[in-house]
Every structure is written in structure tokens, then in C-alpha cells.
Design a protein around this motif. Structure first.
Motif, mmCIF file in Angstrom:
data_model
loop_
_atom_site.group_PDB
_atom_site.id
_atom_site.type_symbol
_atom_site.label_atom_id
_atom_site.label_comp_id
_atom_site.label_asym_id
_atom_site.label_seq_id
_atom_site.Cartn_x
_atom_site.Cartn_y
_atom_site.Cartn_z
ATOM 1 N N VAL A 23 1.044 -0.926 -0.505
ATOM 2 C CA VAL A 23 -0.212 0.137 -0.306
ATOM 3 C C VAL A 23 0.283 1.392 -0.083
ATOM 4 O O VAL A 23 0.318 2.723 -0.148
ATOM 5 C CB VAL A 23 -1.083 -0.241 1.292
ATOM 6 C CG1 VAL A 23 0.150 0.526 2.752
ATOM 7 C CG2 VAL A 23 -2.185 1.119 1.152
ATOM 8 N N TRP A 42 -8.492 -0.611 -9.951
ATOM 9 C CA TRP A 42 -8.216 -0.306 -7.855
ATOM 10 C C TRP A 42 -10.583 -0.726 -8.192
ATOM 11 O O TRP A 42 -10.916 -1.953 -7.083
ATOM 12 C CB TRP A 42 -8.922 1.291 -7.690
ATOM 13 C CG TRP A 42 -7.636 1.057 -7.292
ATOM 14 C CD1 TRP A 42 -6.552 2.725 -7.563
ATOM 15 C CD2 TRP A 42 -6.513 0.949 -5.717
ATOM 16 N NE1 TRP A 42 -5.304 2.566 -6.378
ATOM 17 C CE2 TRP A 42 -5.470 0.961 -5.900
ATOM 18 C CE3 TRP A 42 -7.130 -0.529 -4.991
ATOM 19 C CZ2 TRP A 42 -4.086 0.579 -5.137
ATOM 20 C CZ3 TRP A 42 -6.365 -0.920 -3.911
ATOM 21 C CH2 TRP A 42 -4.464 0.023 -4.152
ATOM 22 N N ALA A 193 -2.329 -6.049 -3.919
ATOM 23 C CA ALA A 193 -2.974 -5.537 -2.889
ATOM 24 C C ALA A 193 -3.875 -6.252 -1.808
ATOM 25 O O ALA A 193 -4.348 -5.553 -0.849
ATOM 26 C CB ALA A 193 -3.243 -3.711 -2.893
ATOM 27 N N TYR A 228 -9.007 1.671 0.710
ATOM 28 C CA TYR A 228 -8.088 1.783 -0.465
ATOM 29 C C TYR A 228 -8.988 2.682 -1.396
ATOM 30 O O TYR A 228 -8.010 3.416 -2.477
ATOM 31 C CB TYR A 228 -8.212 0.336 -1.387
ATOM 32 C CG TYR A 228 -7.043 0.042 -0.585
ATOM 33 C CD1 TYR A 228 -5.889 -0.010 -0.683
ATOM 34 C CD2 TYR A 228 -7.204 -1.815 -1.002
ATOM 35 C CE1 TYR A 228 -4.830 -0.993 0.471
ATOM 36 C CE2 TYR A 228 -6.077 -2.629 -0.454
ATOM 37 C CZ TYR A 228 -4.609 -2.528 -0.370
ATOM 38 O OH TYR A 228 -4.200 -3.387 0.256
#
Length: 442
Positions: A23, A42, A193, A228
Motif C-alpha cells: 500500500v 482499483w 494489494a 484503499y
């Protein structure tokens, strides 16, 4: 260990596993390869992450077992497939932990402006903390991680609070300067991630009640998604095209605050992200190793635990492997790089995740659950193909495992990771041991 994990500790372990050292740099790398369209990558991966987390939580609640994804695979596809999956996780973790420790150490020294020679020492200290925490046992390491995860979440919230007001909508254009190919590259980069859910599956037998597995998954998924999303938006809206030009993007996000403590905060974040994620992965790998030893895939001497049922012998094996990898990386830094280790780790975990999702699509009782797992499996398959040559690592492990003779049946009365032996099987209300419930080697 009896009643070792409740919902709160399960959330801590899950969040700590998913919010790893990646991250610190991955959002900026994604912007470099895809521009503002990295937000699409994402969004897609967070949707996939939700399907993965809920699928593994449903499996863990229905079939609690320290073997995690390997145990689910055994139920769905048999012993040999489970052996391959368990060995994928077991061999992947040392490489991932070393990569994370080196990356975290580099980030720390860069943030503090320390000499590069300090990086190796810092990485060694991080490795020592991770394995020492697991040697003291899951209960104490979970308490340690409770503090670590709380602090790192606070750090991310502080970064987002400082950077949020400086998001500039004009930085979102041009939206996709590198086209669809750039978004695909960002997906491949960002998959690391969302790794971590497959590791927490190995802790399903440690929960005091199966329903807590689902609760922990939902809570941790919410926390991860919010953090996130905020970090991705701030990276695009504040740094824009400049995001990929810095080795410490979180430092740049704190720049508007113009505080002298920013470097210290980011250095602490690098350490905490590294340690928190690695503790959970080592714990999961050690428990996977216990299952492998119990089924005679690893030496049976490794199936022995102490009075508290902690798999310390596997922690020591993992520590030895990590030390060897770290030594090799130090001796050949241009050959065994952090990127190489991380991509090998990602390829291994992609295969583990894919196997677990395939098992979910076959085992879960509700059509909606099976459909979600199937969709996630298809998405992970696409991501896995982007690993290209790094898929050789899981392929080699699979060949070695399958070339061995057929393993013997599991030993009688295996040690329960939960410490109290039987667990209620929610299918019929009877009490079954979480390992022998697998039905043994067929």
C-alpha cells in the motif's frame, strides 16, 4: 489454543494481512502505468476482493480448518490437489515476507533520509520481529497486531485527512492516457494489494464460533475498501502524473501539511504495514504446514506442537527459509530483486486463491454463493495470466508435489489448532474434529 480468536481479533488479523507494505507504493505505480484510469483498476479489484473475502468466509464458517484453502481444496478435488495448494502457500510466504521486509526497510530509510547501508539491518530487524511474534503464539501475536493495525489505520486516516482537501478534479484528465492496456497493467500490479484473504482462511479453525468468520470478513472488507478507495483517489487527485516519480508517495501526500513529523509518521507506517501483514501470513503458513505434516506431505515430525498447540517448528522452518532467501538477495541484489520476489509471491497466491474459489464454487450450498465464487475465479484467472513467466514458480512446486508417491493416511488424533478438539459441524450439528472432518487422504 482454546477460543483463541473472536471477531475483533479476526478483523485485526484480516486487515493486517491485506493492508501490507504494498500500500506504500502500489497506488503510485498504478497511476504511472494507467493514469487516472487506475481508479477503474482499483474499483474492479475491490469488487473481486469482496467476492474472494465472502467466499472464503463462507467456506471457513462451514468447514473450519487450520488447513485453510488446502482443506477446502481437499474436500472439493481430493488430496493431491490439496497437497499442491498447501505447498504453494507454504513455499510462497518466505519469499513474500522477505520482499515485504526489504521494501519496508527501503521506504523507512528513504523517508528518514538514512544511509542506504541501514536498509539491510532494518530488513533483518523486521524479519526478526515477525518470526519472534509468531513464536510466542497466535494469542500474543494477535494482541501485538491489534496495536499495530490500529496505529497503521490511524496513519492512513491522517494521510487521507491531510491530502483529501487538496484533491484537484483537473488531475483526473486525461483519464486513460495509456488506454485499456494501461488499466490491465494496473490490475496486474494492484493484485498484490488484495492478497491476504487466502491467508486468513487458514485461521478459520481458530475462531471461537463459525459465525465469527463471516462477521470478521465483512468488517475487515469494509475497512480495507474505504482506506484503499480514499488512498487511490488522493493519489490521483493530489499527485497526478507525478505519483510515479517518487519512491515515497505517502510522504508527498502529507506535503501540504508541511509538518516536520511527516517523515517519522511515514517511516513508522512502513514498519507497521510490513510487520502487520507478515505476522498473519507466517501464522497462516505455519498452520498450513501443520496440515501438510499431518497428511504426511511434509515430515511428520513437523506435526508435533507444544502444550498450547502452536506450530512453532513450522515457524522456525519458515524463518530459516526466509533467512536463506534474504541472504541470497543480499548476495545477488540485481538478480534476486524485491520485484522478482514480490511477483513470485503474487503468482503463488493467485494460484492458491484460484483453487480456493474453485472449491467454493463446488462446495458452497447457495447458488448465489457459488456464482460469486465462479465470477471471482474467472477474474483471478485473468490476473494470473498476467503473471506470465512467474507462473513457472507455482508450476515447479506442483510438479514436485505431484511427482511424489501417494501420501499415507493422516495420523490418528491430530492436534487441534483450536485446542479443544471437536468443533460443531454446522451442516448437521454433530461434533467433528476440524482436521479429521476432511475425510483423510483418499
Amino acid at each position: 489454543m482454546s477460543g483463541g480468536i473472536g471477531t475483533a481479533r479476526g478483523v485485526v488479523l484480516s486487515v493486517g494481512a491485506v493492508l501490507g507494505p504494498g500500500v506504500l507504493v502500489l497506488p503510485a505505480i498504478a497511476v504511472r502505468v494507467a493514469g487516472p484510469a487506475s481508479l477503474v483498476a482499483w474499483a474492479a479489484l475491490l469488487c473481486v476482493s469482496a467476492l474472494i473475502a465472502t467466499s472464503f468466509a463462507a467456506l471457513g464458517a462451514r468447514y473450519p480448518d487450520a488447513g485453510g484453502v488446502a482443506a477446502f481444496t481437499r474436500r472439493a478435488f481430493g488430496a493431491r490437489a490439496a497437497a499442491v495448494v498447501g505447498c504453494w502457500l507454504y513455499t510462497a510466504v518466505p519469499a513474500g515476507v522477505v520482499a515485504g521486509s526489504i521494501a519496508g526497510a527501503r521506504y523507512t530509510t528513504a523517508a528518514l533520509g538514512a544511509p542506504s547501508a541501514v536498509t539491510g539491518v532494518t530488513a533483518a530487524v523486521l524479519l526478526g520481529v515477525v518470526y519472534a511474534a509468531n513464536l510466542v503464539g497466535l494469542r500474543l501475536s494477535a494482541r501485538l497486531q491489534l496495536g499495530l493495525t490500529g496505529v497503521l489505520i490511524a496513519i492512513l486516516v491522517a494521510v487521507l485527512t491531510v491530502a483529501g482537501p487538496h484533491v484537484d478534479p483537473h488531475r483526473i484528465t486525461p483519464f486513460a492516457p495509456h488506454g485499456v492496456a494501461g488499466v490491465g497493467s494496473a490490475v496486474a500490479v494492484l493484485f498484490v494489494a488484495i492478497c491476504g484473504w487466502e491467508a486468513t482462511a487458514n485461521l478459520s479453525a481458530e475462531f471461537t464460533h463459525p459465525t465469527q468468520v463471516r462477521r470478521a470478513a465483512i468488517a475487515s472488507l469494509t475497512i480495507v475498501a474505504v482506506l484503499y478507495t480514499g488512498l487511490a483517489v488522493c493519489t490521483v487527485g493530489v499527485l497526478g502524473d507525478d505519483a510515479g516519480d517518487t519512491t515515497v508517495p505517502l510522504m508527498r501526500l502529507l506535503a501540504p501539511a508541511d509538518h516536520t513529523w511527516a517523515a517519522t509518521i511515514i517511516a513508522a507506517a512502513a514498519v507497521l504495514f510490513t510487520v502487520a501483514a507478515s505476522i498473519t501470513f507466517v501464522a497462516a503458513s505455519a498452520r498450513a504446514g501443520m496440515s501438510l505434516a499431518h497428511h504426511h506431505i511434509l515430515p511428520t515430525i513437523l506435526a508435533v506442537t507444544g502444550h498450547d498447540a502452536e506450530p512453532r517448528r513450522h515457524v522456525l522452518v519458515q524463518a530459516t527459509a526466509a533467512t536463506a532467501i534474504a541472504g541470497a538477495a543480499a548476495a545477488a541484489p540485481h538478480t534476486i530483486t524485491v520485484e522478482t520476489l514480490m511477483r513470485v509471491f503474487a503468482a503463488m497466491l493467485a494460484c492458491v486463491t484460484l483453487a480456493g474459489l474453485a472449491a467454493a464454487a463446488r462446495l458452497l450450498p447457495r447458488p448465489r454463493q457459488r456464482a460469486g465464487a465462479a465470477v471471482a475465479a474467472l477474474a483471478v484467472t485473468v490476473v494470473a495470466t498476467l503473471s506470465t513467466a512467474f507462473l513457472l514458480a507455482p508450476a515447479v512446486v506442483a510438479v514436485v508435489v505431484l511427482a511424489r508417491r501417494r501420501p499415507a493416511p493422516p495420523t490418528t488424533d491430530p492436534p487441534s489448532s483450536a485446542g479443544n478438539g471437536a468443533r460443531p459441524d454446522i451442516r448437521d450439528g454433530t461434533h467433528v474434529d476440524p482436521v479429521t472432518a476432511l475425510g483423510g487422504i483418499r
